[in-house]
Write an enzyme that holds these catalytic residues in place. Structure first.
Site: not given
Ligand code: DAK
Length: 258
Positions: A109, A112
């Site tokens: 997101g 996006e």
């Molecule tokens: N959500 C919640 N928390 C998150 C997060 C996320 N997307 N990304 C990071 N955090 C949090 C981690 O959980 C961690 O929190 P604690 O564990 O310390 O409480 C903190 O931020 C630091 O993250 P990391 O410890 O993981 O940090 P690193 O440097 O090791 O890694 C990373 C960074 C960005 C590679 C990793 O955090 C990661 O992979 N994050 C998730 C990335 C991801 O999968 N993003 C896509 C999410 S799904 C819609 C509109 C929008 C969407 C859908 C529908 N509609 C209009 C219908 C969008 C969907 C998405 O974006």
């Protein structure tokens, strides 16, 4: 107005909106999306604002929608709530120029959201990705559409199907990013660019934005006709007379948005 998840400053015709959830790498939760759509709409209405800059932190523009908030939701809930739909649409409807200044993670997101902005200026640390596939979902805020229009089918498929991150050099090469600066200089450079745009006639910057956006949404001949009519219409403005007179008199134009 004070926000919980944003820091907003208006200075020298530019509204700088900073996403501010540092503990979650600026993950987009409902509160942030509600505040962000309110903040950009307020900036769009504010006569003291001619350009909007949207940014995050040096570590992360935004790491995507908040997975922790979304994880337990059912289809019925996200469908009836229309999760993020109205907020994303409100942000996309902003009429003033809006620049995304991206450093660090710009994922899901977050990517996006950056693509909803008119153009993306990034630091050399920026990483782009649509990793939703790793969560068993797909992009939901326009990513499959905007990224494909921007970088073409092959690279967009690659990003959406593998969920890999793209470094900034690749992002610039494929046109996702317009310019790249060292991280320490990013905000100063973006503010210079925003102020440069703010010096133009607001009538023409808004008209130019509308015309370029038509290219995304219409066929070529319809888009060209739309652009030509907007071009014609700008001859009804004082700013067109001033801009052309200033050119011929070899001086800087004084635009009055009239
Ligand atoms: N959500 C919640 N928390 C998150 C997060 C996320 N997307 N990304 C990071 N955090 C949090 C981690 O959980 C961690 O929190 P604690 O564990 O310390 O409480 C903190 O931020 C630091 O993250 P990391 O410890 O993981 O940090 P690193 O440097 O090791 O890694 C990373 C960074 C960005 C590679 C990793 O955090 C990661 O992979 N994050 C998730 C990335 C991801 O999968 N993003 C896509 C999410 S799904 C819609 C509109 C929008 C969407 C859908 C529908 N509609 C209009 C219908 C969008 C969907 C998405 O974006």
């Amino acid at each position: 107005m004070a926000y919980e998840t944003l820091i907003v400053e208006v200075e020298d015709d530019v509204a700088l909106i900073r996403l501010n959830r540092p503990d979650a790498l600026n993950a987009l939760n409902s509160k942030l999306m509600t505040e962000l759509s309110a903040a950009v709409q307020a900036a769009d209405r504010n006569d003291a604002v001619r350009v909007i800059v949207l940014t995050g932190s040096e570590k992360s523009f935004a790491a995507g929608a908040d997975v922790k908030e979304m994880a337990g939701k059912s289809f019925t809930e996200v469908y009836f709530d229309n999760l993020f739909g109205p907020e994303a649409e409100a942000i996309a409807r902003v009429r003033k120029p809006m620049i995304a200044a991206v450093s660090g993670y710009c994922l899901g997101g977050g990517c996006e959201l950056a693509m909803i902005c008119d153009f993306i200026i990034a630091s050399d640390t920026a990483k782009f990705g649509q990793p939703e596939i790793n969560l068993g979902i797909v992009a939901g805020m326009g990513g499959t559409q905007r990224l494909t229009r921007c970088v073409g089918k092959s690279k967009s498929m690659d990003m959406h199907l593998t969920g890999r991150f793209m470094e900034v050099a690749e992002a610039e090469r494929c046109g996702l990013v317009s310019r790249v600066f060292p991280a320490k200089d990013l905000m100063a450079e973006v503010m210079k660019i925003a102020k440069k745009i703010a010096e133009k006639s607001l009538l023409s910057t808004m008209a130019a934005k509308e015309c370029v956006n038509r290219a995304q949404e219409s066929g070529l001949s319809e888009g060209i006709l739309f652009e030509r009519r907007v071009f014609h219409a700008l001859f009804a403005t004082e700013d067109q007379k001033e801009g052309m007179a200033a050119f011929m008199e070899k001086r800087q134009p004084q635009f009055r948005d009239k």
